[in-house]
Enzyme design. Structure first.
Site, PDB file in Angstrom:
ATOM      1  CD  GLU A  45      -2.637   2.686  -3.519  1.00 50.88           C
ATOM      2  OE1 GLU A  45      -3.153   3.132  -2.486  1.00 50.88           O
ATOM      3  OE2 GLU A  45      -1.514   3.048  -3.934  1.00 50.88           O
ATOM      4  CB  CYS A  93       1.011   5.320   4.014  1.00 52.79           C
ATOM      5  SG  CYS A  93       0.919   4.158   2.663  1.00 52.79           S
TER       6      CYS A  93
END
Lengths: 657, 657
Positions: A322, A419
């Site tokens: 990521e 998240c």
């Protein structure tokens, strides 16, 4: 690099001083209040049918001894509760809500019971692996999780004046201060995921306890020191990994731990970690006057925004880790561009604005906010993007799913690793924190969002009523309220997207030329109550092109109007969007679609579209150019994509050369 | 669909009838003889320093009881020895070499000792997992491995007349015929990797034993029947997987086992498996006159070449499963395009030519041969590409290595999974098999490669001496040798890349128009010894464009001249190849580079190149087009890329629109 001390006084105007009244943003904030936060409460209580199980609340109940059961979820699952509480706190600032506050208070009571006598609070290590406490900072997010709870504690105290959660998080921080440090028996390390750094500075600002600032600086300073803490820690632990039975593999770049932070000049590794780290570094630089730290922040800011940022304000161009890839490597289809990373970029930009009121920080903040952040959520408040691609072909995502596994052509209900949704909620609920800041005798207006603000400036009470028509039109109006005449400067940001800008004060033109400092129009005068400032920002459709080093966008153009990046979507243009080419001199036309995403302005523009029908069956043809039809291409704001089912989308479109 | 029986007589002219004498190809064949085959012998004997360990020969010695040790390598490691023997056989056809033949004979002696009394021959299951024999066809390549040994046995017998390896492989096939079938106690299944099917037809053709043809048809017919053999087999085995301790996951599409082969209409799954399967299907269709099987071959051929093939003749557009993706999804950078898959496509094309002499099959055969296949090997014969990208940016391969792990910007020494290098060797050594075929009274000339051929046509001996200047010029000359005048047709392929073509017979123009059948000029006459045919194929530089449905090539062009696809390489053009745009009307110029890859013709053409310097630092700019410089772009043949160190390369280049 001068001294930083002179700008320590810069501070944002808090949301507590602002009542947002804005046609565009009030919808979002109400969505957070009415849908997102209640929905997320249901989700973290595992009461949403069809959504992935969360376990977050029940973990606290188990740790508190109120429930039997096993820990569920990621090692950082607690943060979903913390971020939810933080969002609730921000909502309570704007509007009291006794029922909601009661739910939060009850959750805080549970949290209190889950805290250990030492101050330690982490339901994973309390329930599941007590012996593993503080043994795997590399992977287990213990300080990150603590940081989110600290942010919640500060926010809830600031919102309600209630100290219970603040006291809990002070005990957490005190415990951490005992455990970490260079003294005997202490852990001389830092977390695998930055977050505690910025949280401790908030705690310092609210409590005035400088030990929290010191602790934050300690974590900033330790990161990347050699020999590597992560390797020492792995040695002590026998090289186990949290994730499976195997041996841990540590790539220091992933954690920005490859060299001390002050020596880093290229953003590498996990994008969210980078920007959370930078927000914390900027906080410490501001509060301590650390010039070398500020210099590192500027260097990494420049690297991100001039070499590694998507036009949407997205960052992190690869799914692998990521993470940031290499400079100018910005694939639009396999992109990561996590919603949380753009939120972190906003945190960082807000801090940089406090250190250096320069519109380039606010321009990026606004770009991320109006595109990636609100694009990350559907208009029903129940569906979210974790990853925000700039080009989607659903058939390919499906057919070539190893490369595209992370790309979802439609927003998802909830994530096991949730998240992003609570991060969107807490950002939107605290939008008032990003609008203004005050430095010495200057009031900076960074974002054009309607609302009422009350400030104190050199002892004088100043109210500012802002009206704004963004993002659809560039008209902004301020009315100043004063008890008595006052000398100060109102600094209005001149956005990078405004092709021209005019200011009138009480109907009279105000010459900007000599009065622009770092992208702000400095309106310095003796203000009277009732003074009206009118700012007009022209908002043409812009054809935006990328730096020639960006391989993926060569020969392509994106449309932007005001802060909004636009895109082509299959719903308006049919599939096979690669067949579109914009005419170089085509004039865009604005239209209004009242049904899409609460009403948006569209852009229509002449284009040619390759004709697949007349080409025939051959895959390749020599000396034959495909014929093209004249068509009208319809662009919609990027944030409004994927609200009409699954289909292709692209931001960058070929243009005639 | 008519009867197939009428074209059963079509057959390739064998390499045994041909002596290749060609400036271009003799270099390659000599490379195979002098370097590749000796080098590969060293490699499979684990005597190449720095190369990955093979274990292939030593596995046979261990299985033969001649050596102590453990099995090493993949479950199909035996095939490296088989393919090496097959290549040796082909070399021996062209030129006797007693020393080489002795090495091969010695190897065959070892193989004989490794064969079990039942006929079973597979060193993995003999040494390592005797109890696992025939229990995991899905993953363990037992029939595939047998197939390669059968091909070697047939080739070695045809080359040398020695029966030992042929007898060995007949025993292998007889054993398989006992083990597999629908009878009681037999396994009613097929292999996870096709290969045995085409091998058994070769064995049938050489031995005349129709049981081998029947067995081949059995495997073709069983594939994809429901309920799934792979699932039944997994049930029996307890769902174990060969690769780890986990549970097997079966994706039937990967193995082309999702439906019976006659019902398949889109090529899916592992690309090499697809084309090996299709070659076997075409063999069975030809030998049995099975019209529905031929129809399936045609359907899948059309799908591959009109929707899923790279301009280089590469197939398999994704690394995931080394597989076909979805129609028109042809990414140039993350492409797979395995060398072996293009070789398999050549096998398939050759079979289709036997069923239906249509130049479209030969065009694809030639495209794969001149581009992907010879591009797969360096000019030193010691370095190979497994994967053949059409666009490479080394920095990105390195920085974003999860997506690009399979893409190597330079050829590699040897592979642990060494399927491609010996496949190149056996194809190049048997090139004579692909040049001509004879159907009834027609001699088809498919490939323009110089050499001497001797045929028998209706009892008459015909010699054809071909001279050709390909791939650099389109001049071909045939001289016919006869004992007496003879009536027959010489059919000359008119390639898809020839913009015009003229034929002269004994200096006199021969009118083609009425005499072109399925892409072949049919020169039907009474031939006299000494007749000379001159074919002139004009070979302009072609600007090739892709079907508008190919997303990745929209707005781009590739250059091709004759059979050669060209590319831009960093060595000639500097880095940042995305900055090039070809002018629409630019005239290409041919130049000669004697140093590159043994001497190649270059193409130089006017282009513009985006100027990154003058653009400035901004990542995005509104209403500002980057300036461009006029430059000359230098294209080299794709096959010659990556012979000058690591650098960028691209086949497709933007063109002015």
């Amino acid at each position: 690099m001068g001294q930083v001390s002179s700008i320590e006084k810069a501070k944002p105007v808090s949301m507590k001083q602002i009542a947002i009244k804005d046609a565009f943003w009030n919808d979002y904030i109400e969505l957070v209040r009415e849908v997102v936060v209640p929905y997320q409460w249901e989700a973290i209580n595992d009461r949403v049918e069809g959504a992935e199980r969360s376990g977050a609340v029940s973990n606290f109940k188990i740790a508190a001894g109120l429930e039997q059961g096993e820990y569920y979820g990621f090692v950082f699952q607690d943060t979903d509760v913390a971020k939810w509480l933080e969002a609730v706190a921000y909502l309570l600032v704007a509007k009291r809500d006794e029922a909601l506050e009661q739910v939060a208070d009850d959750m805080i009571d549970i949290i209190e019971k889950a805290q250990q006598p030492s101050g330690y609070l982490n339901t994973y290590f309390t329930i599941k692996e007590p012996e593993g406490k503080w043994t795997n900072l590399t992977e287990c997010h213990e300080l990150y999780t603590a940081g989110h709870m600290i942010e919640a504690g500060v926010a809830y105290y600031e919102a309600t004046g209630k100290r219970k959660l603040l006291d809990i998080v002070c005990r957490i921080a005190d415990d951490i201060a005992n455990v970490f440090g260079d003294g005997p028996g202490q852990i001389a390390g830092y977390d695998g995921h930055q977050e505690i750094e910025l949280a401790l500075v908030k705690l310092y600002k609210t409590t005035g306890e400088s030990k929290y600032l010191e602790l934050s600086r300690y974590f900033v300073d330790k990161r990347g020191e050699q020999p590597s803490f992560f390797i020492e820690e792995a040695e002590r632990r026998g090289w186990t990994t949290h994730w499976n039975k195997g041996r841990i593999h540590i790539e220091p770049e992933y954690f920005q731990a490859h060299k001390p932070v002050r020596e880093q000049d290229v953003a590498v590794g996990h994008a969210v970690r980078v920007v959370y780290m930078l927000a914390g570094m900027a906080d410490v630089a501001r509060e301590t006057g650390d010039a070398s730290l500020l210099e590192a922040c500027r260097r990494l800011w420049n690297n991100i925004v001039s070499k590694q940022m998507y036009i949407t304000g997205g960052i992190g161009s690869m799914a692998q880790g990521e993470a940031f890839s290499v400079d100018y490597d910005l694939p639009n289809d396999t992109v990561y561009s996590e919603t949380c990373a753009s939120i972190g970029l906003i945190f960082f930009a807000q801090r940089m604005l406090q250190l250096d009121p320069d519109s380039r920080y606010a321009d990026v903040l606004e770009r991320a906010l109006y595109n990636t952040v609100i694009g990350g959520m559907s208009r029903d408040g129940r569906h979210f993007f974790y990853v925000n691609p700039l080009e989607v072909t659903p058939d390919v995502c499906n057919g070539r799913n190893k490369n595209f596994n992370h790309i979802k052509p439609v927003r998802q209900e909830w994530f096991g690793c949730a998240c992003c949704p609570p991060n969107i909620a807490r950002l939107l609920a605290s939008l008032g924190d990003y609008m203004y800041s005050v430095q010495n005798n200057v009031v900076y207006s960074h974002l054009y969002i309607g609302g009422e603000t009350e400030l104190e400036l050199n002892g004088a009470r100043v109210t500012i009523v802002q009206q704004a028509e963004l993002p659809w039109e560039g008209k902004v109006r301020y009315e100043i309220g004063l008890d008595a005449d006052a000398e100060f400067t109102l600094a209005l940001r001149l956005p990078d997207w405004a092709s021209s800008r005019t200011v009138k004060i009480n109907g009279e033109a105000y010459a900007l030329d000599a009065n622009v400092v770092k992208g702000y129009a400095m309106l310095e005068r003796s203000w009277k109550s009732g003074d009206v400032v009118e700012l007009e920002l022209t908002m043409p459709v812009m054809k935006v092109r990328s730096h020639p080093l960006v391989r993926h966008n060569a020969g392509k153009v994106a449309l932007q109007r005001g802060p909004l990046v636009y895109c082509l979507e299959e719903a308006d243009n049919g599939p096979l969007l690669q067949q579109y080419t914009l005419q170089r001199d085509a004039e865009p036309h604005i239209a209004f679609d009242e049904k899409l995403a609460g009403g948006v302005k569209l852009i229509r523009i002449d284009a040619s579209k390759l004709d697949a029908e007349s080409w025939g069956q051959a895959l390749y043809r020599a000396d034959h150019a495909p014929s093209a039809d004249s068509v009208t291409a319809t662009f919609i704001p990027y944030f409004a994509w994927a609200n009409r089912g699954k289909g292709e989308m692209t931001v960058w479109v070929r243009e005639q050369s």
